[in-house]
Scaffold this motif. Structure first.
Motif, mmCIF file in Angstrom:
data_model
loop_
_atom_site.group_PDB
_atom_site.id
_atom_site.type_symbol
_atom_site.label_atom_id
_atom_site.label_comp_id
_atom_site.label_asym_id
_atom_site.label_seq_id
_atom_site.Cartn_x
_atom_site.Cartn_y
_atom_site.Cartn_z
ATOM 1 N N ILE A 185 -15.740 -22.387 -52.145
ATOM 2 C CA ILE A 185 -16.990 -22.898 -51.588
ATOM 3 C C ILE A 185 -17.868 -23.389 -52.723
ATOM 4 C CG2 ILE A 185 -19.078 -22.292 -50.301
ATOM 5 C CD1 ILE A 185 -17.428 -20.132 -48.872
ATOM 6 N N ARG A 186 -18.453 -24.566 -52.556
ATOM 7 C CA ARG A 186 -19.336 -25.128 -53.581
ATOM 8 C C ARG A 186 -20.717 -25.434 -53.016
ATOM 9 N NH1 ARG A 186 -17.191 -28.538 -58.619
ATOM 10 N NH2 ARG A 186 -15.561 -27.091 -59.269
ATOM 11 N N ILE A 187 -21.744 -25.020 -53.748
ATOM 12 C CA ILE A 187 -23.112 -25.419 -53.425
ATOM 13 C C ILE A 187 -23.323 -26.805 -54.014
ATOM 14 C CG2 ILE A 187 -25.541 -24.801 -53.559
ATOM 15 C CD1 ILE A 187 -23.747 -22.749 -52.113
ATOM 16 N N CYS A 188 -23.757 -27.758 -53.187
ATOM 17 C CA CYS A 188 -23.776 -29.166 -53.587
ATOM 18 C C CYS A 188 -25.111 -29.809 -53.256
ATOM 19 C CB CYS A 188 -22.696 -29.942 -52.840
ATOM 20 S SG CYS A 188 -21.052 -29.234 -52.888
ATOM 21 N N ARG A 189 -25.248 -31.025 -53.750
ATOM 22 C CA ARG A 189 -26.305 -31.900 -53.265
ATOM 23 C C ARG A 189 -25.687 -32.934 -52.330
ATOM 24 N NH1 ARG A 189 -26.206 -36.862 -55.911
ATOM 25 N NH2 ARG A 189 -25.028 -36.902 -57.857
ATOM 26 N N GLN A 190 -26.521 -33.538 -51.527
ATOM 27 C CA GLN A 190 -26.074 -34.585 -50.611
ATOM 28 C C GLN A 190 -25.731 -35.838 -51.389
ATOM 29 O OE1 GLN A 190 -28.722 -35.333 -47.251
ATOM 30 N NE2 GLN A 190 -28.401 -37.532 -47.515
ATOM 31 N N ALA A 191 -24.545 -36.360 -51.178
ATOM 32 C CA ALA A 191 -24.134 -37.576 -51.886
ATOM 33 C C ALA A 191 -24.931 -38.773 -51.406
ATOM 34 C CB ALA A 191 -22.645 -37.833 -51.673
ATOM 35 N N ARG A 192 -25.196 -39.690 -52.318
ATOM 36 C CA ARG A 192 -25.858 -40.951 -51.962
ATOM 37 C C ARG A 192 -24.791 -41.902 -51.418
ATOM 38 N NH1 ARG A 192 -27.219 -45.810 -54.648
ATOM 39 N NH2 ARG A 192 -26.130 -45.072 -56.516
ATOM 40 N N ALA A 193 -24.877 -42.170 -50.142
ATOM 41 C CA ALA A 193 -23.874 -43.014 -49.483
ATOM 42 C C ALA A 193 -24.518 -43.697 -48.291
ATOM 43 C CB ALA A 193 -22.682 -42.169 -49.047
ATOM 44 N N LYS A 194 -23.786 -44.600 -47.677
ATOM 45 C CA LYS A 194 -24.311 -45.312 -46.512
ATOM 46 C C LYS A 194 -23.146 -45.833 -45.684
ATOM 47 C CE LYS A 194 -25.677 -49.551 -46.831
ATOM 48 N NZ LYS A 194 -26.407 -50.795 -47.135
ATOM 49 N N TYR A 195 -23.479 -46.289 -44.482
ATOM 50 C CA TYR A 195 -22.505 -46.966 -43.641
ATOM 51 C C TYR A 195 -22.775 -48.469 -43.700
ATOM 52 C CZ TYR A 195 -21.072 -42.542 -41.547
ATOM 53 O OH TYR A 195 -20.587 -41.278 -41.348
ATOM 54 N N THR A 196 -21.727 -49.250 -43.836
ATOM 55 C CA THR A 196 -21.855 -50.703 -43.728
ATOM 56 C C THR A 196 -21.389 -51.086 -42.329
ATOM 57 O OG1 THR A 196 -19.643 -50.987 -44.686
ATOM 58 C CG2 THR A 196 -21.520 -51.076 -46.185
ATOM 59 N N GLU A 197 -22.377 -51.266 -41.436
ATOM 60 C CA GLU A 197 -22.036 -51.499 -40.036
ATOM 61 C C GLU A 197 -21.775 -52.969 -39.741
ATOM 62 O OE1 GLU A 197 -24.929 -47.897 -39.808
ATOM 63 O OE2 GLU A 197 -25.115 -49.917 -40.671
ATOM 64 N N LYS A 198 -21.021 -53.143 -38.686
ATOM 65 C CA LYS A 198 -20.883 -54.451 -38.064
ATOM 66 C C LYS A 198 -20.820 -54.216 -36.562
ATOM 67 C CE LYS A 198 -15.827 -54.550 -38.437
ATOM 68 N NZ LYS A 198 -14.648 -55.319 -38.922
ATOM 69 N N PHE A 199 -21.213 -55.226 -35.805
ATOM 70 C CA PHE A 199 -21.231 -55.100 -34.354
ATOM 71 C C PHE A 199 -20.334 -56.163 -33.741
ATOM 72 C CE2 PHE A 199 -25.002 -52.920 -35.715
ATOM 73 C CZ PHE A 199 -25.136 -51.872 -34.814
ATOM 74 N N ASP A 200 -19.292 -55.702 -33.079
ATOM 75 C CA ASP A 200 -18.400 -56.627 -32.376
ATOM 76 C C ASP A 200 -19.033 -57.002 -31.040
ATOM 77 O OD1 ASP A 200 -16.532 -56.517 -34.366
ATOM 78 O OD2 ASP A 200 -15.372 -54.909 -33.429
ATOM 79 N N LYS A 201 -19.169 -58.307 -30.803
ATOM 80 C CA LYS A 201 -19.708 -58.779 -29.534
ATOM 81 C C LYS A 201 -18.547 -59.038 -28.586
ATOM 82 C CE LYS A 201 -22.880 -62.232 -27.580
ATOM 83 N NZ LYS A 201 -23.722 -63.418 -27.881
ATOM 84 N N ARG A 202 -18.621 -58.431 -27.419
ATOM 85 C CA ARG A 202 -17.534 -58.522 -26.472
ATOM 86 C C ARG A 202 -18.070 -58.897 -25.087
ATOM 87 N NH1 ARG A 202 -14.398 -52.866 -28.124
ATOM 88 N NH2 ARG A 202 -14.216 -53.312 -30.373
ATOM 89 N N LYS A 203 -17.158 -59.103 -24.166
ATOM 90 C CA LYS A 203 -17.531 -59.442 -22.784
ATOM 91 C C LYS A 203 -16.961 -58.382 -21.848
ATOM 92 C CE LYS A 203 -19.400 -63.607 -23.491
ATOM 93 N NZ LYS A 203 -20.794 -63.945 -23.129
ATOM 94 N N ASP A 204 -17.777 -57.970 -20.871
ATOM 95 C CA ASP A 204 -17.268 -57.053 -19.855
ATOM 96 C C ASP A 204 -16.577 -57.858 -18.755
ATOM 97 O OD1 ASP A 204 -19.171 -58.067 -18.086
ATOM 98 O OD2 ASP A 204 -20.535 -56.370 -18.295
ATOM 99 N N PRO A 205 -15.952 -57.203 -17.781
ATOM 100 C CA PRO A 205 -15.222 -57.953 -16.732
ATOM 101 C C PRO A 205 -16.085 -58.914 -15.935
ATOM 102 C CG PRO A 205 -14.550 -55.647 -16.738
ATOM 103 C CD PRO A 205 -15.719 -55.749 -17.674
ATOM 104 N N TYR A 206 -17.415 -58.755 -16.004
ATOM 105 C CA TYR A 206 -18.313 -59.651 -15.274
ATOM 106 C C TYR A 206 -18.859 -60.773 -16.163
ATOM 107 C CZ TYR A 206 -18.136 -55.797 -11.973
ATOM 108 O OH TYR A 206 -17.693 -54.819 -11.109
#
Length: 259
Positions: A185-206
């Motif tokens: 077990i290690r006592i740590c600090r929170q790593a500096r990180a992030k998410y690189t998001e993208k949004f897929d645009k889709r169509k529903d059945p309508y």
């Protein structure tokens, strides 16, 4: 608090819902340590962060899902669950420990901001209660939680024995069993990180447009004292997390502004 003084009262919640395998594992561990009360969402609440329910009613129903354990399922968020536990279920009884999880997936680094698991633990800390959020870094629907038992119990007993500094909760992440034997077990600090998001645009059945979020986790931190490093190298990571979001280092800079 010394565990020899009396039987500790332990409040359990989570964000994956009361039927999730992770909370069942946590109940099995904690019932060996003290008296357990469960208040958990009646459906998955992952990614809710510290949301609370203010525009609709909250429902709380008794559950017999854990034999011999007082348990309730709540229609609200993880933070709602802890609030209802304190003000309604437990009333004048003060928990010696609040534990949340075991989450099905990592809550390391920046994920702590989005985590419903950690929101339950942070809500406990806001109330001045020693609180810990536990997560397993395995998203598989058949994830094996068995190797978590020893480490979860060790950390819980240490918190009960020693307490925690005021205004913080512990964010504990455990490597997947597939990574091999845990080194410690290690006592740590929170790593500096992030998410690189993208949004897929889709169509529903309508023919109507909708969006589906996707993306990648990017570790921007090369330190060997972070939760990301610890997990990648086979250690359980323990990060103390506060709820004061003030960037204290920025105050002298901003106080020089001519405003």
């Amino acid at each position: 608090m010394s565990t020899s003084a009396r039987t500790p009262l332990i409040l359990i919640s989570n964000d994956d819902g009361i039927t999730a395998p992770g909370i069942a594992t946590l109940v099995r561990i904690m019932r060996r340590i003290g008296e357990v009360v469960v208040v958990a969402p009646n459906s998955p609440q992952s990614g809710m962060g510290h949301a609370i329910t203010i525009g609709t009613s909250l429902r709380l129903d008794a559950s017999t899902i854990f034999e011999g354990i007082e348990a309730y399922e709540c229609s609200g968020t993880p933070a709602d669950c802890v609030k209802l536990a304190k003000h309604h279920v437990l009333k004048d009884r003060r928990p010696d420990l609040v534990v949340s999880g075991i989450n099905h997936g990592s809550n390391s680094s920046i994920s702590v901001l989005y985590s419903g698991t950690m929101s339950a633990a942070i809500e406990g800390a806001i109330e001045g209660l020693p609180s810990v959020g536990f997560s397993l870094c395995d998203y598989s629907p058949t994830a094996d939680f068995s190797h978590c038992l020893e480490h979860v119990k060790k950390i819980a007993l240490q918190v009960l024995e020693s307490g925690l500094p005021e205004n913080l909760a512990l964010n504990v992440n455990i490597p997947a069993k597939s990574q091999g034997e845990i080194k410690g077990i290690r006592i740590c600090r929170q790593a500096r990180a992030k998410y690189t998001e993208k949004f897929d645009k889709r169509k529903d059945p309508y023919g109507r447009s909708y969006f589906w979020m996707d993306g990648d986790f990017v570790d921007l931190d090369k330190g060997e004292d972070t939760d990301i490093w610890a997990l990648a190298n086979g250690y359980v990571s323990v990060v103390p997390c506060g709820f004061d979001l003030t960037a204290h280092h920025a105050l002298p800079v901003l106080n020089r502004w001519e405003i």
